[in-house]
Scaffold this active site. Structure first.
Site, PDB file in Angstrom:
ATOM      1  N   HIS A  68       1.222   0.908   1.632  1.00  0.00           N
ATOM      2  CA  HIS A  68       2.453   0.138   1.365  1.00  0.00           C
ATOM      3  C   HIS A  68       3.655   1.058   1.136  1.00  0.00           C
ATOM      4  O   HIS A  68       4.527   0.761   0.319  1.00  0.00           O
ATOM      5  CB  HIS A  68       2.279  -0.783   0.154  1.00  0.00           C
ATOM      6  CG  HIS A  68       1.245  -1.840   0.326  1.00  0.00           C
ATOM      7  ND1 HIS A  68       1.521  -3.106   0.768  1.00  0.00           N
ATOM      8  CD2 HIS A  68      -0.106  -1.824   0.134  1.00  0.00           C
ATOM      9  CE1 HIS A  68       0.406  -3.823   0.823  1.00  0.00           C
ATOM     10  NE2 HIS A  68      -0.593  -3.062   0.452  1.00  0.00           N
ATOM     11  N   ARG A 105       8.939  -6.840  -3.951  1.00  0.00           N
ATOM     12  CA  ARG A 105       8.928  -5.793  -2.918  1.00  0.00           C
ATOM     13  C   ARG A 105       7.993  -6.222  -1.794  1.00  0.00           C
ATOM     14  O   ARG A 105       6.835  -6.558  -2.023  1.00  0.00           O
ATOM     15  CB  ARG A 105       8.476  -4.450  -3.493  1.00  0.00           C
ATOM     16  CG  ARG A 105       8.527  -3.309  -2.475  1.00  0.00           C
ATOM     17  CD  ARG A 105       8.237  -1.953  -3.118  1.00  0.00           C
ATOM     18  NE  ARG A 105       8.270  -0.876  -2.136  1.00  0.00           N
ATOM     19  CZ  ARG A 105       7.210  -0.490  -1.394  1.00  0.00           C
ATOM     20  NH1 ARG A 105       6.049  -1.116  -1.521  1.00  0.00           N
ATOM     21  NH2 ARG A 105       7.321   0.493  -0.530  1.00  0.00           N
ATOM     22  N   ASN A 141      -0.332 -10.295  -0.782  1.00  0.00           N
ATOM     23  CA  ASN A 141      -0.076  -9.994   0.630  1.00  0.00           C
ATOM     24  C   ASN A 141       0.350 -11.261   1.363  1.00  0.00           C
ATOM     25  O   ASN A 141       0.274 -12.353   0.804  1.00  0.00           O
ATOM     26  CB  ASN A 141      -1.358  -9.465   1.292  1.00  0.00           C
ATOM     27  CG  ASN A 141      -1.570  -7.975   1.051  1.00  0.00           C
ATOM     28  OD1 ASN A 141      -0.662  -7.248   0.649  1.00  0.00           O
ATOM     29  ND2 ASN A 141      -2.785  -7.519   1.299  1.00  0.00           N
ATOM     30  N   HIS A 332       1.321  -3.486 -10.898  1.00  0.00           N
ATOM     31  CA  HIS A 332      -0.040  -3.291 -11.391  1.00  0.00           C
ATOM     32  C   HIS A 332      -0.679  -4.650 -11.662  1.00  0.00           C
ATOM     33  O   HIS A 332      -0.129  -5.459 -12.408  1.00  0.00           O
ATOM     34  CB  HIS A 332       0.003  -2.459 -12.676  1.00  0.00           C
ATOM     35  CG  HIS A 332      -1.336  -2.070 -13.204  1.00  0.00           C
ATOM     36  ND1 HIS A 332      -2.499  -2.217 -12.482  1.00  0.00           N
ATOM     37  CD2 HIS A 332      -1.702  -1.539 -14.404  1.00  0.00           C
ATOM     38  CE1 HIS A 332      -3.513  -1.782 -13.208  1.00  0.00           C
ATOM     39  NE2 HIS A 332      -3.062  -1.378 -14.372  1.00  0.00           N
ATOM     40  N   ARG A 351      -9.017  -2.790  -8.265  1.00  0.00           N
ATOM     41  CA  ARG A 351      -7.552  -2.688  -8.309  1.00  0.00           C
ATOM     42  C   ARG A 351      -7.074  -2.503  -9.750  1.00  0.00           C
ATOM     43  O   ARG A 351      -6.045  -1.876  -9.988  1.00  0.00           O
ATOM     44  CB  ARG A 351      -6.905  -3.926  -7.689  1.00  0.00           C
ATOM     45  CG  ARG A 351      -7.220  -4.083  -6.206  1.00  0.00           C
ATOM     46  CD  ARG A 351      -6.549  -5.315  -5.630  1.00  0.00           C
ATOM     47  NE  ARG A 351      -5.114  -5.179  -5.507  1.00  0.00           N
ATOM     48  CZ  ARG A 351      -4.267  -6.193  -5.397  1.00  0.00           C
ATOM     49  NH1 ARG A 351      -4.711  -7.431  -5.429  1.00  0.00           N
ATOM     50  NH2 ARG A 351      -2.968  -5.989  -5.271  1.00  0.00           N
TER      51      ARG A 351
HETATM   52 FE1  HDE Z   1      -3.245  -2.514  -3.105  1.00  0.00          FE
HETATM   53  N1  HDE Z   1      -2.632  -0.661  -3.649  1.00  0.00           N
HETATM   54  N2  HDE Z   1      -5.156  -1.936  -3.293  1.00  0.00           N
HETATM   55  N3  HDE Z   1      -3.870  -4.316  -2.400  1.00  0.00           N
HETATM   56  N4  HDE Z   1      -1.350  -3.104  -2.885  1.00  0.00           N
HETATM   57  C1  HDE Z   1      -1.360  -0.253  -3.743  1.00  0.00           C
HETATM   58  O1  HDE Z   1      -0.489   0.950  -5.536  1.00  0.00           O
HETATM   59  C2  HDE Z   1      -5.585  -0.807  -3.893  1.00  0.00           C
HETATM   60  C3  HDE Z   1      -5.160  -4.718  -2.259  1.00  0.00           C
HETATM   61  C4  HDE Z   1      -0.909  -4.348  -2.560  1.00  0.00           C
HETATM   62  O2  HDE Z   1       5.228  -2.866  -3.298  1.00  0.00           O
HETATM   63  C5  HDE Z   1      -1.234   1.113  -4.356  1.00  0.00           C
HETATM   64  O3  HDE Z   1       1.556   1.416  -6.356  1.00  0.00           O
HETATM   65  C6  HDE Z   1      -7.016  -0.797  -3.968  1.00  0.00           C
HETATM   66  C7  HDE Z   1      -5.229  -6.125  -2.043  1.00  0.00           C
HETATM   67  C8  HDE Z   1       0.528  -4.359  -2.471  1.00  0.00           C
HETATM   68  O4  HDE Z   1       4.709  -1.221  -4.644  1.00  0.00           O
HETATM   69  C9  HDE Z   1      -2.680   1.477  -4.701  1.00  0.00           C
HETATM   70  C10 HDE Z   1      -7.436  -1.943  -3.366  1.00  0.00           C
HETATM   71  C11 HDE Z   1      -3.931  -6.562  -2.037  1.00  0.00           C
HETATM   72  C12 HDE Z   1       0.920  -3.059  -2.768  1.00  0.00           C
HETATM   73  C13 HDE Z   1      -3.434   0.271  -4.213  1.00  0.00           C
HETATM   74  C14 HDE Z   1      -6.258  -2.663  -2.946  1.00  0.00           C
HETATM   75  C15 HDE Z   1      -3.096  -5.418  -2.260  1.00  0.00           C
HETATM   76  C16 HDE Z   1      -0.270  -2.306  -3.024  1.00  0.00           C
HETATM   77  C17 HDE Z   1      -0.455   2.119  -3.556  1.00  0.00           C
HETATM   78  C18 HDE Z   1      -8.851  -2.420  -3.145  1.00  0.00           C
HETATM   79  C19 HDE Z   1      -3.403  -7.972  -1.815  1.00  0.00           C
HETATM   80  C20 HDE Z   1       2.325  -2.513  -2.776  1.00  0.00           C
HETATM   81  C21 HDE Z   1       0.851   2.325  -4.308  1.00  0.00           C
HETATM   82  C22 HDE Z   1      -9.576  -2.596  -4.329  1.00  0.00           C
HETATM   83  C23 HDE Z   1      -3.817  -8.915  -2.805  1.00  0.00           C
HETATM   84  C24 HDE Z   1       3.013  -2.735  -4.070  1.00  0.00           C
HETATM   85  C25 HDE Z   1       0.732   1.530  -5.498  1.00  0.00           C
HETATM   86  C26 HDE Z   1       4.433  -2.229  -3.993  1.00  0.00           C
HETATM   87  C27 HDE Z   1      -0.283  -0.955  -3.390  1.00  0.00           C
HETATM   88  C28 HDE Z   1      -4.760   0.195  -4.348  1.00  0.00           C
HETATM   89  C29 HDE Z   1      -6.337  -3.891  -2.255  1.00  0.00           C
HETATM   90  C30 HDE Z   1      -1.675  -5.534  -2.312  1.00  0.00           C
HETATM   91  C31 HDE Z   1      -3.184   2.784  -4.188  1.00  0.00           C
HETATM   92  C32 HDE Z   1      -7.865   0.297  -4.577  1.00  0.00           C
HETATM   93  C33 HDE Z   1      -6.490  -6.980  -1.897  1.00  0.00           C
HETATM   94  C34 HDE Z   1       1.418  -5.541  -2.128  1.00  0.00           C
HETATM   95  O5  HDE Z   1      -2.852   1.635  -6.066  1.00  0.00           O
END
Ligand code: HDE
Length: 680
Positions: A68, A105, A141, A332, A351
């Site tokens: 992202h 965002r 998402n 978060h 997460r």
């Molecule tokens: Fe994320 N995801 N994610 N994700 N995600 C990040 O956090 C992660 C997942 C989502 O505009 C990171 O700050 C893991 C699902 C959005 O700043 C990170 C897993 C969904 C955004 C991270 C998931 C998301 C992130 C990277 C599997 C939809 C952007 C930078 C367990 C429900 C937020 C950050 C923004 C961002 C980890 C799966 C949505 C690395 C480990 C499912 C919208 O922490």
């Protein structure tokens, strides 16, 4: 001005007209020449201004988000319209008098920070609610499902989709061997891949996409009773997409397409709006479905549990500074307020760890919650101290609990504290997935069955494109074999396009569908659509004025395009102002095209390759194409005659023509056209 905006006002710095200074406040009279020993001599270490300026510059970058990375943000507010008092104690979901400030965002997932907006990808839809009880983040998402069921697979998935290690190619694209290798071997990705190959993955605008919390969450009421909940955002303008050929061209013509669209809509007062909806499932109904509520690769079909609209989100303010706000915002999943809790979904659980962990490295230490965009409007009081970038001066002697030296403060909260839902948990430590997570195909089939004919065509074309870029034949074959479990016809069509033997008849399609999944049934409105009006010298100014005013009346945006910028001479009287020169734009940046009358103008445009291509390409992409009087010459030059969404007026632009035009403009795209023969 809301509470968040008021708080941010204290952080905004405007240099105004006061003189330039160093970071130490020393006035500077020359920032163009370094201090040197003689006019042609070496630079001196004494030059504290030059050293400070260069040092600060050298450290301007922070790590981009691991996923992202590319995004755009805006402020706004949320208001609950149908209070959820029976189900939650979260005030922002129950008190209709509250306007809760938010920062949202939107993002793509795979690309780097500087990648194009219009790639085929999931879009992030992350909302930070600055509630009076503290920050609540709904980090969702634009698809309601995810690629994997267990967060421990996330690094594998992300490594597979990101550019390949030897050469960092391809940028922001899933069309390569490593992703499809992973997908072919990991059937739980199948449902999500259907969404990714659908038009949902190429939204026309951030303002025109749905958002989903994805996981099942809990709401908890005053009696401590928990209800499972799925969160949905529905855009008032409807959910609309680009077409694939268009997205690839937009990526070159305007890589900031979605970002610019959001920014401009807010600047011009076309504030994007979404309805918040919830699907509520009583705890005792947990076992009612043929899938597991804790499995993030599944939806709860709206036909089984209706989406109840409960609130309204409006984005009405652009950030002042991209880096300070959109880049430094830290979402978060564990930012929860009383009345909302998590579930045991193993994707969600991972997460809960990752987001705080990633912020520590991305934002350089534990004090990122103090950054203006992250700071809650609720007061913060605790014994956290020190660390990089500490910007608060904590007074008092005691930074521990319990204490007497600070009078026991801050005292433990009695009222209003966050209480975790006291779920009973019990079980052996075991690395095993429940059998209720085992079905990876039924909902992929449900999705396929729910698509209209044009949506299916687009899905097949997307699979053919993506697999067509995969170099290893066995990977293509493996994916086709998986698709055969979704639908045999789909698998055969994909196989044909990518040079794989058609598979034998697979499992029988269950035949169920969920009509709510199709984009064919989305609300249609011409509001905020961009209409190109093509003109040259000798155009009918009356036609231009009539079209522009009709377009304006329905809330759309008309732009006059001509072979060159400035003014064109009108056939009737005076001149017509040009918004943009044709060489600087392209049909892919507009939703529709109108060619007004005027013999000379039409003749010139019919001989101008850019104009002819503009019209043909708009037609190919299903957009409204309209001509008035002599303007029809351009249709002929493009070898187009009629078709759905082609409006031809005899001229001048009279009421009947304008009526037909505005009705056609209300339709996002006209799919019933023979476009394959159009060379654009
Ligand atoms: Fe994320 N995801 N994610 N994700 N995600 C990040 O956090 C992660 C997942 C989502 O505009 C990171 O700050 C893991 C699902 C959005 O700043 C990170 C897993 C969904 C955004 C991270 C998931 C998301 C992130 C990277 C599997 C939809 C952007 C930078 C367990 C429900 C937020 C950050 C923004 C961002 C980890 C799966 C949505 C690395 C480990 C499912 C919208 O922490």
């Amino acid at each position: 001005m809301d509470d968040k905006d008021r708080a941010l006002a204290e952080d905004r710095v405007d240099a105004g007209e006061a003189p330039l200074t160093t970071d130490q406040g020393i006035r500077v009279d020359d920032t163009d020449n370094s201090l040197r020993a003689g006019e042609r001599g070496p630079t001196l270490m004494d030059d504290f201004h030059a050293r400070e300026k260069l040092t600060h510059f050298d450290h301007e970058r922070i790590p981009e988000r691991v996923v992202h990375a590319r995004g755009a943000g805006a402020y706004g507010h949320f208001k609950v319209t149908d209070p959820l008092t029976d189900h939650t104690i979260a005030q922002f979901l129950t008190d209709t008098s509250l306007e809760t400030p938010v920062f949202v965002r939107f993002s793509t997932v795979a690309g780097s920070r500087g990648s194009s907006d219009t790639v085929r990808d999931v879009r992030g839809f992350a909302v930070k609610f600055y509630t009076q009880q503290g920050n609540f983040d709904l980090v969702g998402n634009n698809f309601p499902v995810f690629f994997i069921q267990d967060g421990i697979k996330f690094p594998d998935f992300v490594h597979a989709v990101k550019p390949e290690p030897p050469n960092e190619i391809p940028q922001a694209s899933s069309a390569h061997d490593t992703l499809w290798d992973f997908v072919g071997l990991q059937p739980e990705t199948t449902h999500m891949m259907m969404w990714l190959m659908s038009d949902r993955a190429i939204p026309r605008s951030y303002r025109m996409m749905q958002g989903f919390g994805v996981h099942t969450f809990r709401l908890v009421n005053a009696e401590g009773v928990s209800t499972f909940v799925k969160f949905h955002w529905r855009p008032l303008l409807g959910t609309h997409s680009l077409v694939w050929d268009e997205t690839q061209k937009v990526a070159g013509k305007d890589p900031d397409f979605n970002r610019r669209d959001l920014w401009e809509a807010i600047e011009t007062g076309d504030f994007p709006e979404w309805e918040l909806g919830v699907q509520l499932i009583p705890e005792e109904d947990e076992g009612r479905f043929d899938f597991d509520l804790l499995d993030a690769t599944k939806i709860v079909p709206e036909e089984l549990v209706p989406v109840r609209p409960v609130g309204r989100l409006v984005l009405d303010r652009n950030p002042d500074n991209f880096f300070a706000e959109t880049e430094q915002v830290a979402f978060h999943l564990a930012n929860l307020v009383p009345g909302i809790d998590v579930t045991d979904d193993p994707l969600l659980q991972a997460r809960l760890f990752s987001y705080l962990d990633t912020q520590l490295i991305r934002l350089g230490g534990p004090n990122f919650p103090q950054l203006p965009v992250n700071r809650p409007i609720a007061e913060v009081r605790n014994h956290h101290r020190d660390g990089y970038h500490q910007s608060v001066i904590h007074t008092g002697q005691a930074s521990y609990h319990p204490n007497t030296l600070s009078g026991g403060c801050p005292v433990l909260a009695g009222e209003g504290a966050y209480v975790h839902y006291p779920e009973q948990v019990n079980g052996p430590k075991i690395r095993k997935r429940a059998v209720s997570f085992a079905d990876h195909y039924s909902q992929a089939t449900l999705f396929w069955n729910s698509m209209s004919a044009w949506e299916r065509d687009h899905i097949v074309a997307a699979f053919r494109f993506e697999l067509g870029k995969v170099r290893r034949a066995q990977i293509r074959a493996q994916v086709v074999a998986n698709l055969n479990n979704v639908d045999h016809d789909l698998a055969v069509k994909v196989a044909e396009g990518v040079g794989v033997d058609p598979p034998p008849q697979g499992p029988v399609n269950h035949g169920r569908s969920s009509p709510a999944l199709s984009q064919d049934r989305q609300p249609q409105s011409a509001a905020t659509r961009k209409v190109a009006i093509l003109v040259a010298d000798g155009v009918s100014a009356a036609d231009v004025a009539a079209v522009a005013s009709a377009v304006d009346d329905i809330g759309a945006i008309g732009e006059v395009l001509a072979p060159r910028d400035g003014m064109v001479r009108a056939a009737d009287d005076g001149n017509v102002g040009v918004t943009r020169a044709l060489p600087t734009v392209g049909s892919v940046l507009y939703d529709a095209v109108v060619v007004p009358g005027g013999e000379e103008s039409a003749r010139t445009l019919a001989k101008d390759g850019l104009a002819v291509h503009f019209l043909a390409e708009a037609f190919k992409h299903g957009k409204t194409v309209a001509t008035v009087g002599a303007g029809t010459a351009l249709l002929e030059a493009a070898r187009l005659d009629t078709g759905e969404g082609v409006v031809r007026g005899e001229g001048p632009a009279d009421a009947a023509f304008l009526d037909a035009l505005t009705s056609a403009l209300a339709v996002h795209r006209h799919w019933n056209r023979d476009v394959d023969r159009v060379p654009a």
